[in-house]
Design a protein around this motif. Structure first.
Motif, PDB file in Angstrom:
ATOM      1  N   GLY A 246       2.447  33.125 -31.707  1.00  0.00           N
ATOM      2  CA  GLY A 246       2.286  34.400 -32.369  1.00  0.00           C
ATOM      3  C   GLY A 246       3.467  34.765 -33.242  1.00  0.00           C
ATOM      4  O   GLY A 246       4.478  34.049 -33.304  1.00  0.00           O
ATOM      5  N   PRO A 247       3.369  35.898 -33.938  1.00  0.00           N
ATOM      6  CA  PRO A 247       4.405  36.284 -34.917  1.00  0.00           C
ATOM      7  C   PRO A 247       5.752  36.647 -34.305  1.00  0.00           C
ATOM      8  O   PRO A 247       6.740  36.747 -35.029  1.00  0.00           O
ATOM      9  N   SER A 248       5.808  36.858 -32.998  1.00  0.00           N
ATOM     10  CA  SER A 248       7.077  37.228 -32.366  1.00  0.00           C
ATOM     11  C   SER A 248       8.023  36.035 -32.229  1.00  0.00           C
ATOM     12  O   SER A 248       9.206  36.215 -31.957  1.00  0.00           O
ATOM     13  N   TYR A 249       7.506  34.841 -32.398  1.00  0.00           N
ATOM     14  CA  TYR A 249       8.309  33.633 -32.255  1.00  0.00           C
ATOM     15  C   TYR A 249       8.126  32.762 -33.495  1.00  0.00           C
ATOM     16  O   TYR A 249       7.098  32.837 -34.182  1.00  0.00           O
ATOM     17  N   LYS A 250       9.117  31.935 -33.765  1.00  0.00           N
ATOM     18  CA  LYS A 250       9.089  31.083 -34.956  1.00  0.00           C
ATOM     19  C   LYS A 250       8.681  29.652 -34.658  1.00  0.00           C
ATOM     20  O   LYS A 250       8.716  28.805 -35.548  1.00  0.00           O
ATOM     21  N   LEU A 251       8.297  29.369 -33.432  1.00  0.00           N
ATOM     22  CA  LEU A 251       7.887  28.016 -33.072  1.00  0.00           C
ATOM     23  C   LEU A 251       6.509  27.727 -33.670  1.00  0.00           C
ATOM     24  O   LEU A 251       5.554  28.475 -33.454  1.00  0.00           O
ATOM     25  N   HIS A 252       6.402  26.624 -34.417  1.00  0.00           N
ATOM     26  CA  HIS A 252       5.170  26.286 -35.122  1.00  0.00           C
ATOM     27  C   HIS A 252       4.586  24.985 -34.586  1.00  0.00           C
ATOM     28  O   HIS A 252       5.184  24.324 -33.712  1.00  0.00           O
ATOM     29  N   ILE A 253       3.459  24.596 -35.127  1.00  0.00           N
ATOM     30  CA  ILE A 253       2.763  23.415 -34.601  1.00  0.00           C
ATOM     31  C   ILE A 253       3.495  22.113 -34.944  1.00  0.00           C
ATOM     32  O   ILE A 253       3.099  21.054 -34.452  1.00  0.00           O
ATOM     33  N   GLY A 254       4.523  22.209 -35.748  1.00  0.00           N
ATOM     34  CA  GLY A 254       5.318  21.011 -35.996  1.00  0.00           C
ATOM     35  C   GLY A 254       5.865  20.421 -34.712  1.00  0.00           C
ATOM     36  O   GLY A 254       6.036  19.193 -34.611  1.00  0.00           O
ATOM     37  N   PHE A 255       6.136  21.275 -33.717  1.00  0.00           N
ATOM     38  CA  PHE A 255       6.632  20.762 -32.433  1.00  0.00           C
ATOM     39  C   PHE A 255       5.570  19.915 -31.748  1.00  0.00           C
ATOM     40  O   PHE A 255       5.879  18.860 -31.174  1.00  0.00           O
ATOM     41  N   LEU A 256       4.314  20.353 -31.796  1.00  0.00           N
ATOM     42  CA  LEU A 256       3.237  19.552 -31.210  1.00  0.00           C
ATOM     43  C   LEU A 256       3.078  18.234 -31.954  1.00  0.00           C
ATOM     44  O   LEU A 256       2.821  17.187 -31.335  1.00  0.00           O
ATOM     45  N   LEU A 257       3.235  18.263 -33.268  1.00  0.00           N
ATOM     46  CA  LEU A 257       3.149  17.026 -34.040  1.00  0.00           C
ATOM     47  C   LEU A 257       4.280  16.073 -33.665  1.00  0.00           C
ATOM     48  O   LEU A 257       4.085  14.844 -33.618  1.00  0.00           O
TER      49      LEU A 257
END
Length: 431
Positions: A246-257
Motif C-alpha cells: 500500500g501507499p504507506s510503504y515504498k516496497l514494490h513488486i521488484g522485491f518479489l521479482l
C-alpha cells in the motif's frame, strides 16, 4: 575357481552395511562445517562488526572525554564505550528492522520494508555478478549494465503509451534485454578475441556513463520535455511497479521479482545442464573444452544471463524506487556494491540473497545511526569494506577465532599424534 569368481565374495562383503561410527561421523561433519566457507563468512562479518565497534568507541566524544581520566575511574570509560556501541547498533536495528519507539506496529515495521527495498537491486545485481563468478568470469560491468537497462526501461516508460500491465511488462523486458546485450558485448569479445572481461566491462561502464549523459541532455531521447536539466520525465503510471503493502510503504513488486530471480538462478546453476556447463567452465575451461563443451559459447551465454540479472536491478530502480524521474546517478553505486554482495554470498544464490538483505540493512540503518547517535555514516561503509577484506583472507579469520585450517590437523589431533609418537619411542627404548 577363476580370479573373477574369487573377487565376488570380497565385493559382496564390502557392500555389506557396516556399523556406523557416530563419534567419528559427527566429528567429520563438525570439522567440515568449521573449515567450510559458510562459517568463515559468518565470522568475517563478526570480525568486521567488532572492528566497527572499536571505531565507534574511538570516535565517540563521551568515550574520548572519559578516557582522559581512565586510571582514576576506569568504569566511566567502559560505561561510555558500552553506551556508544550499544546505542549505535540499537539505532541500526531500529532503522533497519523494527522501530520499538513507534506508536504502532504498522509504523514500527516500516524500517524493514525500507531494508527490503534497498536490498532488491543489490540481490538482483549480486546474482548477475555471482553467476559470472561461478563460470570463471569477473563481471565488473554492473554499473554500465544497470545504466543501459535503466535507459531502455525509462525510454519505454516515458515515451510509449500503453495500458497497464502491458506497459510495465514491456518496459521491464526492454530493460532486461538492454542489460543482457550490454554485458553480451564483453561476452562476445571474450569468446571471439580472448579480451579480458575485467578490462572490457570497465570500459563499457565508462561508455554507458557518457552515453546516458548524452541521452539525458538530448530532447526526444530521455530528457524531460521542456526542461534543460539532465533528468527524465516521471515514469507513466501504467509502467510503475505496484506497491506491495500500500501507499504507506515504498516496497514494490521488484522485491518479489528479485526473489524469483534467486530461485531461477539456483535452479539454473544446480539443476540444469546449462548450469553444469557454467560450473565446468568455471572450474577448468581446458578440461571442459576437452569434454566437448564450447567454452566461447558458454562465456557468451553467461554474460547475457548475468547482464539480464543486473538489468533487473536497473529496472527496479527506475520503475520502482525512482519512478518520478532519474538522472545519471540512478545506479547509486549498486553495480559495484553487487561485487561485494556476490563475494559475501560466496556466489551462491541463497548466500547472495542474505548478503543483499544484510547490506540493505546496513544502508537503511546507517542513516538512523547517524541521525540519532551522531555516528558517521562512513563507519558503515568501513564495516562493509572490512567484510570483504576478511572474506578475502580466510586464513586470517580462522586464526582470529581459532578455527581449524583446511588440510591441517586440529590441535587435538596433533596432541594425540604427539602422544602416540612419545609412546612408541618409550616402547622402543624399553624393548
Amino acid at each position: 575357481m577363476t580370479v573373477a569368481q574369487t573377487q565376488i565374495p570380497d565385493s559382496d562383503k564390502a557392500l555389506q552395511p557396516q556399523k556406523p561410527q557416530r563419534p567419528q561421523r559427527w566429528r567429520a561433519a563438525l570439522m567440515q562445517i568449521a573449515t567450510g566457507s559458510a562459517l568463515t563468512t559468518v565470522f568475517a562479518v563478526v570480525a568486521a562488526v567488532i572492528v566497527g565497534s572499536l571505531m565507534i568507541a574511538l570516535t565517540d566524544p563521551d568515550v574520548q572525554a572519559a578516557a582522559g581520566y581512565f586510571f582514576a575511574a576506569p568504569g566511566d570509560t567502559l560505561s561510555a564505550i558500552g553506551q556508544a556501541v550499544g546505542g549505535a547498533y540499537a539505532a541500526l536495528f531500529r532503522g533497519s528492522i523494527y522501530n520499538f519507539n513507534a506508536d504502532s506496529f504498522a509504523i514500527g515495521i516500516r524500517p524493514l520494508t525500507e531494508t527490503l527495498k534497498f536490498a532488491t537491486p543489490l540481490i538482483a545485481a549480486g546474482l548477475g555478478v555471482g553467476l559470472a563468478f561461478r563460470a570463471g568470469l569477473f563481471n565488473i560491468g554492473g554499473q554500465g549494465q544497470m545504466l543501459m537497462a535503466a535507459a531502455a526501461a525509462g525510454y519505454v516508460a516515458t515515451a510509449w503509451d500503453l495500458p497497464f500491465p502491458l506497459h510495465l511488462i514491456v518496459a521491464l523486458v526492454a530493460g532486461i534485454i538492454a542489460g543482457a546485450l550490454w554485458a553480451g558485448i564483453a561476452g562476445i569479445l571474450k569468446a571471439r578475441t580472448g579480451a579480458h572481461e575485467v578490462i572490457t566491462t570497465i570500459m563499457l561502464n565508462n561508455i554507458a556513463v557518457y552515453l546516458l549523459a548524452w541521452m539525458l541532455a538530448t530532447q526526444g531521447v530521455l530528457q524531460a520535455p521542456g526542461s534543460s536539466n539532465p533528468k527524465t520525465a516521471p515514469m507513466a503510471e501504467s509502467a510503475v511497479m505496484p506497491l506491495l503493502l500500500g501507499p504507506s510503504y515504498k516496497l514494490h513488486i521488484g522485491f518479489l521479482l528479485a526473489l524469483v530471480a534467486v530461485a531461477i538462478t539456483w535452479w539454473l546453476l544446480e539443476r540444469s545442464g546449462l548450469g553444469f556447463r557454467f560450473r565446468a567452465v568455471g572450474e577448468n575451461p581446458d578440461a571442459a573444452r576437452t569434454a566437448g563443451i564450447s567454452v566461447g559459447r558458454t562465456y557468451l551465454s553467461v554474460m547475457l544471463i548475468a547482464g539480464a540479472l543486473v538489468g533487473l536491478a536497473g529496472v527496479s530502480q527506475v520503475l520502482g524506487t525512482e519512478p518520478k524521474g532519474f538522472s545519471g546517478g540512478i545506479d547509486a553505486g549498486i553495480g559495484f556494491d553487487a561485487i561485494t554482495v556476490a563475494l559475501l554470498g560466496r556466489s551462491r544464490p541463497l548466500g547472495i540473497l542474505f548478503a543483499g538483505l544484510l547490506f540493505g540493512a546496513f544502508k537503511t540503518g546507517g542513516f538512523t545511526m547517524q541521525a540519532s547517535q551522531g555516528v558517521p555514516i562512513e563507519i558503515v561503509l568501513v564495516v562493509q569494506s572490512l567484510i570483504v577484506l576478511f572474506i578475502a583472507a580466510p586464513p586470517l579469520v580462522r586464526a582470529m577465532f581459532g578455527l581449524p585450517q583446511p588440510g591441517r590437523p586440529s590441535r587435538r589431533e596433533r596432541r594425540a599424534a604427539e602422544r602416540r609418537t612419545k609412546r612408541a619411542e618409550a616402547e622402543e627404548v624399553a624393548g
